[in-house]
Design a protein around this motif. Structure first.
Motif: not given
Length: 115
Positions: A55-59, A14-15, A91-95, A17-25
């Motif tokens: 991310s718009g994604k659960r998985f 997901t990193l 952004y990354e979860v504990a998993d 993805q453009e939407n994730v990059q804009l939200a994170s960076f």
């Protein structure tokens, strides 16, 4: 210089993805194709509502070392700043945990793998 884009980050999920990059960076990253040999990719269910919203994604994909040396995970490598690496950590979860790996290109990069 503190904002020099000298840190390499490999993404197979997901990193990219453009939407994730804009939200994170706050910007779109310029990536180059590469691969992570000796790993395999599976999917992980995310339960953090903020990460799902971003991310718009659960998985999300996750990688782990493989017993098959022929396994390789394709992705993109990005040059980022230390502040952007800290944003990726948030952004990354504990998993996931961040490690350094040697990519197929021979470059060393950080990547998030199964914790």
């Amino acid at each position: 210089m503190a904002d020099e884009r000298s840190i390499l980050l490999f993404s197979y999920g997901t990193l990219q993805q453009e939407n994730v990059q804009l939200a994170s960076f706050g910007r779109l990253l310029d990536g180059h194709d590469d691969a992570m040999p000796g790993y395999r990719r599976t999917m992980l269910e995310i339960t953090d509502p903020e990460v799902i919203r971003t991310s718009g994604k659960r998985f999300h994909p996750v990688v782990a070392p493989s017993a098959d040396p022929a396994d390789s995970v394709p992705g993109k490598v990005f040059a980022i700043t230390a502040a952007e690496l800290a944003a990726a950590d948030r952004y990354e979860v504990a998993d996931y945990k961040r490690i350094s790996v040697r990519l197929a290109s021979g470059r060393e990069a950080f990547v998030y793998v199964k914790a």
